[in-house]
Write a protein that holds these residues in place. Structure first.
Motif, PDB file in Angstrom:
ATOM      1  N   ALA A  99      24.711 -20.578  -9.430  1.00 32.88           N
ATOM      2  CA  ALA A  99      24.611 -20.151  -8.284  1.00 32.88           C
ATOM      3  C   ALA A  99      23.712 -21.286  -7.431  1.00 32.88           C
ATOM      4  O   ALA A  99      24.202 -21.535  -6.406  1.00 32.88           O
ATOM      5  CB  ALA A  99      24.187 -18.888  -8.080  1.00 32.88           C
ATOM      6  N   SER A 100      22.762 -21.568  -8.026  1.00 34.92           N
ATOM      7  CA  SER A 100      21.656 -22.755  -7.347  1.00 34.92           C
ATOM      8  C   SER A 100      22.159 -24.033  -7.415  1.00 34.92           C
ATOM      9  O   SER A 100      21.928 -24.397  -6.225  1.00 34.92           O
ATOM     10  CB  SER A 100      20.327 -22.594  -8.036  1.00 34.92           C
ATOM     11  N   ASN A 101      22.813 -24.415  -8.372  1.00 35.78           N
ATOM     12  CA  ASN A 101      23.712 -25.631  -8.137  1.00 35.78           C
ATOM     13  C   ASN A 101      24.577 -25.707  -7.035  1.00 35.78           C
ATOM     14  O   ASN A 101      24.789 -26.523  -6.483  1.00 35.78           O
ATOM     15  CB  ASN A 101      23.848 -26.131  -9.557  1.00 35.78           C
ATOM     16  N   ARG A 102      25.613 -24.408  -7.013  1.00 36.99           N
ATOM     17  CA  ARG A 102      26.447 -24.558  -6.017  1.00 36.99           C
ATOM     18  C   ARG A 102      25.902 -24.578  -4.790  1.00 36.99           C
ATOM     19  O   ARG A 102      26.400 -25.359  -3.753  1.00 36.99           O
ATOM     20  CB  ARG A 102      27.195 -23.231  -6.281  1.00 36.99           C
ATOM     21  N   ILE A 103      24.843 -24.046  -4.477  1.00 35.04           N
ATOM     22  CA  ILE A 103      24.007 -24.012  -3.061  1.00 35.04           C
ATOM     23  C   ILE A 103      23.618 -25.389  -2.828  1.00 35.04           C
ATOM     24  O   ILE A 103      23.922 -25.884  -1.573  1.00 35.04           O
ATOM     25  CB  ILE A 103      23.081 -22.872  -3.132  1.00 35.04           C
ATOM     26  N   ALA A 104      23.079 -25.975  -3.847  1.00 36.50           N
ATOM     27  CA  ALA A 104      22.552 -27.413  -3.700  1.00 36.50           C
ATOM     28  C   ALA A 104      23.663 -28.382  -3.351  1.00 36.50           C
ATOM     29  O   ALA A 104      23.509 -29.245  -2.271  1.00 36.50           O
ATOM     30  CB  ALA A 104      21.673 -27.815  -4.951  1.00 36.50           C
ATOM     31  N   ARG A 105      24.640 -28.198  -3.879  1.00 35.03           N
ATOM     32  CA  ARG A 105      26.005 -29.099  -3.491  1.00 35.03           C
ATOM     33  C   ARG A 105      26.525 -28.975  -2.342  1.00 35.03           C
ATOM     34  O   ARG A 105      26.754 -29.958  -1.502  1.00 35.03           O
ATOM     35  CB  ARG A 105      26.906 -29.062  -4.608  1.00 35.03           C
ATOM     36  N   ALA A 106      26.701 -27.475  -1.950  1.00 37.21           N
ATOM     37  CA  ALA A 106      27.114 -27.218  -0.706  1.00 37.21           C
ATOM     38  C   ALA A 106      26.349 -27.637   0.516  1.00 37.21           C
ATOM     39  O   ALA A 106      26.647 -27.871   1.600  1.00 37.21           O
ATOM     40  CB  ALA A 106      27.428 -25.640  -0.784  1.00 37.21           C
ATOM     41  N   SER A 107      24.976 -27.879   0.302  1.00 36.05           N
ATOM     42  CA  SER A 107      23.978 -28.179   1.294  1.00 36.05           C
ATOM     43  C   SER A 107      23.777 -29.496   1.375  1.00 36.05           C
ATOM     44  O   SER A 107      22.671 -29.611   2.006  1.00 36.05           O
ATOM     45  CB  SER A 107      22.834 -27.352   1.220  1.00 36.05           C
ATOM     46  N   ASN A 108      24.259 -30.375   0.400  1.00 32.87           N
ATOM     47  CA  ASN A 108      24.075 -31.605   0.321  1.00 32.87           C
ATOM     48  C   ASN A 108      22.589 -31.845   0.026  1.00 32.87           C
ATOM     49  O   ASN A 108      22.080 -32.918   0.782  1.00 32.87           O
ATOM     50  CB  ASN A 108      24.418 -32.298   1.619  1.00 32.87           C
ATOM     51  N   ARG A 109      22.032 -31.256  -0.953  1.00 34.25           N
ATOM     52  CA  ARG A 109      20.600 -31.435  -1.404  1.00 34.25           C
ATOM     53  C   ARG A 109      20.690 -32.621  -2.374  1.00 34.25           C
ATOM     54  O   ARG A 109      20.642 -32.047  -3.621  1.00 34.25           O
ATOM     55  CB  ARG A 109      19.985 -30.322  -1.819  1.00 34.25           C
TER      56      ARG A 109
END
Length: 396
Positions: free
Chosen positions: A228-238
């Motif tokens: 879940a954290s990796n998906r959010i990181a990718r979606a927010s361009n981190r």
């Protein structure tokens, strides 16, 4: 041409010292005359004798601090720029100037506006260093804020904790000299990161506030949280932020500048501390909880026995002894430690924070004697961090 650009840079340095606008000077990319030399950080400090320039020489395994009067300091800086260090970055309250020698040996001089985050002269500027609006994407994805940017219902304490963490990180990063590292990405690890609230916060602080190159990794046992954290990181361009599934290992695999471990339960905090010490992290930030290991070992000193017959006092005493030993062992290992309330108990019961800044190689015999005396007073025979460090709590 090289001499002209270098002279212009040194003139800028002298001018910033003369008019009091100097914030910091970073010298990097040493030419290799000292194999373990990494950087030199120069800042103005006010001593009894007036304003001096503080030189912090960063080596691979130690820091050396020396204070010089301005005239003497400027002479030394002139002998270092271009001859000992190939990169020099000046930050003033009005602008930034960078001089460097590229791989082909050609000089480069750049100048630009001041970075607001480099002005550290006053405590009231710390609010400028909190998370920027760009953090809203992951705060919303993690349920901390709503689509309108307001704090979500029931998440006020978590939001306050995140902001307080960034404020502490800002102070300690500056104290460790990490805000001046610009020649390579900072390596940051968050051990036992859970949903990644503070992992995201650390990434945004370094990359968006300090504008430093950084690689932040969160480690968590639960694969579903990692995914879940990796998906959010990718979606927010981190970029430079990733999460990995795995336990906290006391032995590091990679170099590390900053280790974070908040609310790693019981001896997992000790595993994280051992990891940071072994990796020679410049900064360690932990908030321990569930300190169970030492409670069965505690032997109440006679004067405390009547009070410690109460279970609640035994629990608090075990927490005190555990975290005190951790702080003492960190100091023995070469760290300057601070122990304080992370956030008010009104918001969380897990409110103790230990921060440690590496100052040297450690192994101080007087510190070792103090640790053993402390352990003997409470009847402590072994403790997880001491085991990881190979430190005997009994007689040497």
């Amino acid at each position: 041409m090289s001499h002209d650009l270098r002279a212009k840079f040194l003139d800028a340095v002298r001018g910033s010292v003369a008019d009091g606008s100097l914030q910091k000077l970073t010298l990097a990319r040493p030419l290799g005359r000292e194999a373990d030399l990494r950087n030199l950080f120069v800042r103005p400090v006010t001593l009894r004798g007036g304003v001096h320039l503080s030189f912090v020489w960063r080596h691979a395994t130690r820091d050396v601090t020396k204070n010089h009067p301005p005239a003497e300091a400027l002479e030394q800086i002139a002998s270092l720029v271009g001859d000992v260090f190939r990169s020099a970055h000046l930050f003033t309250s009005g602008r930034s100037v960078q001089f460097e020698i590229d791989p082909q040996g050609s000089p480069i001089l750049r100048s630009g506006p001041a970075n607001a985050t480099t002005s550290h002269g006053a405590h009231d500027r710390i609010k400028e260093r909190l998370l920027p609006d760009a953090s809203q994407a992951w705060l919303q994805a993690l349920g901390v804020t709503t689509a309108s940017g307001s704090v979500a219902a029931g998440m006020a304490d978590k939001h306050r904790q995140i902001q307080k963490f960034v404020e502490i990180l800002a102070h300690r990063t500056r104290d460790a000299g990490l805000d001046s590292v610009s020649d390579r990405p900072l390596e940051v690890a968050d051990m036992g990161c859970g949903k990644g609230y503070l992992t995201f916060a650390a990434h945004d602080y370094f990359s968006l506030v300090e504008k430093l190159p950084v690689r932040v990794r969160g480690f968590e046992l639960r694969p579903n949280l990692v995914d879940a954290s990796n998906r959010i990181a990718r979606a927010s361009n981190r970029n430079g932020l990733s999460f990995e599934a795995g336990a906290i290992e006391p032995n590091p695999r990679d170099p590390l500048d900053v280790l974070i471990a908040l609310h790693a339960c019981d001896t997992a905090t000790d595993d994280a501390l051992a990891h940071g010490i072994a990796a020679r992290a410049a900064l360690i930030v932990v908030a321990p909880c569930c300190q169970r290991e030492l409670r069965p070992q505690l032997t109440a000193p006679p004067v405390l026995a009547p009070a410690l017959r109460h279970g609640i006092f035994q629990e608090r005493q075990a927490e005190f002894v555990t975290d005190s030993l951790r702080a003492l062992l960190l100091e023995w290992a070469g760290y300057e430690t601070r122990v304080f309330e992370f956030i008010s108990t009104e918001h969380t019961a897990k409110n103790t924070m230990i921060t440690a800044t590496r100052r040297g190689d450690g192994s101080d015999s007087s510190a070792a004697d103090s640790i053993r005396a402390f352990a003997a007073f409470y009847g402590i025979r072994e403790q997880a961090l001491a085991r990881h460090l190979g430190f005997s709590l009994g007689s040497a």
